[in-house]
Design a protein around this motif. Structure first.
Motif, mmCIF file in Angstrom:
data_model
loop_
_atom_site.group_PDB
_atom_site.id
_atom_site.type_symbol
_atom_site.label_atom_id
_atom_site.label_comp_id
_atom_site.label_asym_id
_atom_site.label_seq_id
_atom_site.Cartn_x
_atom_site.Cartn_y
_atom_site.Cartn_z
ATOM 1 N N UNK A 121 18.612 3.526 6.791
ATOM 2 C CA UNK A 121 17.496 3.325 5.862
ATOM 3 C C UNK A 121 16.585 4.553 5.802
ATOM 4 N N UNK A 122 16.409 5.236 6.928
ATOM 5 C CA UNK A 122 15.449 6.362 6.901
ATOM 6 C C UNK A 122 16.000 7.558 6.138
ATOM 7 N N UNK A 123 17.317 7.624 5.927
ATOM 8 C CA UNK A 123 17.878 8.746 5.176
ATOM 9 C C UNK A 123 17.720 8.551 3.670
ATOM 10 N N UNK A 130 14.790 1.528 0.234
ATOM 11 C CA UNK A 130 15.101 1.581 1.662
ATOM 12 C C UNK A 130 14.908 0.215 2.313
ATOM 13 N N UNK A 131 15.251 -0.824 1.549
ATOM 14 C CA UNK A 131 15.184 -2.179 2.099
ATOM 15 C C UNK A 131 16.595 -2.719 2.250
ATOM 16 N N UNK A 144 14.737 -6.687 5.660
ATOM 17 C CA UNK A 144 14.426 -5.627 6.623
ATOM 18 C C UNK A 144 13.826 -4.478 5.842
ATOM 19 N N UNK A 145 12.546 -4.248 6.093
ATOM 20 C CA UNK A 145 11.751 -3.398 5.198
ATOM 21 C C UNK A 145 10.835 -2.496 6.016
ATOM 22 N N UNK A 148 7.759 -0.553 4.065
ATOM 23 C CA UNK A 148 6.903 -1.293 3.127
ATOM 24 C C UNK A 148 7.334 -1.121 1.668
ATOM 25 N N UNK A 149 8.624 -1.186 1.461
ATOM 26 C CA UNK A 149 9.143 -1.090 0.100
ATOM 27 C C UNK A 149 8.661 -2.247 -0.761
ATOM 28 N N UNK A 150 8.567 -3.439 -0.166
ATOM 29 C CA UNK A 150 8.150 -4.608 -0.945
ATOM 30 C C UNK A 150 6.712 -4.426 -1.425
ATOM 31 N N UNK A 151 5.871 -3.923 -0.525
ATOM 32 C CA UNK A 151 4.476 -3.639 -0.910
ATOM 33 C C UNK A 151 4.423 -2.621 -2.037
#
Ligand code: ATP
Ligand code: MG
Length: 415
Positions: A121-123, A130-131, A144-145, A148-151
């Motif tokens: 995800x960090x790449x 990146x969720x 799994x976020x 804070x992609x959802x935000x």
């Protein structure tokens, strides 16, 4: 947060059952499977997306090879990259072994080693991409976020995960603008600053990779939005000083879309982008973007044809004259000129060629002419050209007409 209920409503039943099967099989092998990237983003946004990306903590290729036989899937595996693509009729499933990436230098392709979901995800490019959603039995549906992609989706923001993101990979500049314009989002303030700072980093990116991202932009519903924005940011000028994203482009793109059967719409857009280029500009762009031979020809032809109007701009041209003026050009270039020309007369001729003239064939072929006593070779060539011309101009209609004309013109030729 759990998305178990949402995913049930979101994915069509057969697709859901398939990914659940895959996940159960992974579980038996002690591996975990997650939905990641675009599909999780679009699920949360409520937009349909059937290009599913799965990340496997384990071995994606092995797992893909064990996918229960559903009959219709095509498997494309890349062992070296640990990825596999399953192509079904109406959706695709990309499976990838979770990976860790390190960038030796800006713009280089990253070194890849197997990793965890978190490494994977960090790449990634932006928080909204990146969720992940777990498909494993013990936390099925868990979102799994870590960034804070959802935000950011709720705040409608495009945000990079770290300050070296655009330096590592400047194609993300093009990707970011694509999402910004597709969703009507904004760049988060610091991301916007980093993006502007790193625009020159595009010069570290290979032609193939820039072209690929441009093609993705040109596949958007309204690519002119991203093109305009890239123009304002100075991104287009960095790729080629003559590339513009002005209002003219928007109008022409819109016309291109309204054509009946725009089969190669993104190539058509590409050629419209270079419509006001000089020959020199085009050659530079072809090299910079490593444009493949066929599209290169279409681009060069677009310009050559654009400078033809003195010949084409006559309302009295016969169909055969139009045909002969246009037959040497790539049809795509004719299409582009039909959209972009300012002359209604030229446009009518180009359209006539595209919709009718280029398909005109004589009823008689070489075999038929042989039976009429016309010998193969230059003579037959000449007769066939006479027939074709007469057919284009509506002077012959039936097979019998053609026979008559073939015989009389071969007699004339003999004399
Ligand atoms: P869409 O297909 O709707 O544009 P997507 O998220 O599926 O969105 P893809 O281009 O298919 O986009 O890429 C899949 C995922 O791979 C992205 O969600 C992103 O997380 C990651 N990705 C792709 N390109 C890059 C890149 N250059 N840098 C980092 N991550 C990337
Ligand atoms: Mg995708």
């Amino acid at each position: 947060m759990y998305l178990s209920r949402q995913i049930e409503e979101y994915l069509p039943r057969p697709i859901l059952e398939l990914v659940n099967d895959i996940s159960r099989q992974a579980g038996r092998l002690g591996q975990k499977v997650y939905l990641v990237g675009g599909v999780v983003r679009d699920l949360l946004l409520g937009y349909p997306n059937f290009d599913l990306d799965l990340v496997v903590e384990g071995d994606a290729v092995k797992l893909a090879q064990q996918v229960p036989e559903t009959g219709q899937a095509k498997l494309l595996a890349h062992k070296r990259f640990g990825t596999a693509k399953l192509r079904y009729d109406d959706f695709t499933l990309d499976m990838a072994t979770a990976r860790k990436e390190t960038y030796a230098r800006p713009g280089a392709l990253p070194a890849v080693t197997p990793g965890t979901l978190m490494d994977d995800l960090i790449r990634r490019d932006f928080s909204i991409n990146a969720m992940a959603m777990s498909l494993a039995a013990d936390n099925y549906g868990e979102l799994i976020d870590p960034y804070q992609g959802k935000g950011d989706l709720e705040r409608r923001l495009i945000r990079v995960l770290h300050s070296k993101s655009f330096t590592d990979d400047a194609t993300r500049i093009l990707r970011g603008v694509r999402y910004e314009q597709r969703f009507g989002f904004e760049f988060e303030a610091q991301t916007a600053d980093l993006l502007e700072r790193d625009i020159p980093m595009l010069n570290t990116i290979s032609g193939d990779r820039i072209r690929h991202e441009l093609e993705l932009i040109l596949k958007e519903k309204q690519p002119e939005l991203a093109i305009k924005r890239l123009g304002e940011l100075g991104v287009l000028a960095t790729i080629n000083p003559s590339l513009k994203g002005d209002g003219w482009i928007a109008e022409e793109f819109d016309r291109a879309r309204r054509l009946k059967k725009p089969t190669q719409l993104s190539s058509l857009y590409f050629c419209l982008l270079i419509y006001s280029f000089t020959e020199n500009d085009i050659e530079q762009l072809l090299v910079r973007l490593n444009i493949p031979a066929k599209l290169s020809r279409a681009m060069r032809d677009t310009l050559r044809l654009k400078t033809r109007p003195p010949l084409l701009d006559k309302p009295s041209l016969k169909p055969s004259e139009i045909y002969h003026l246009l037959t040497e050009y790539e049809p795509l270039a004719v299409q582009v000129n039909a959209i972009a020309t300012e002359s209604p007369t030229v446009r009518r001729s180009l359209q006539l060629y595209l919709t009718k003239l280029r398909y005109v064939r004589t009823a008689l072929n070489g075999e038929d002419l042989k039976k009429l006593g016309i010998s193969p070779g230059p003579e037959m060539g000449r007769v066939l050209r006479i027939l074709h011309k007469a057919k284009l101009d509506g002077e012959v209609r039936t097979r019998a007409d053609e026979k008559k004309l073939a015989v009389s013109s071969s007699l004339k030729l003999e004399r």
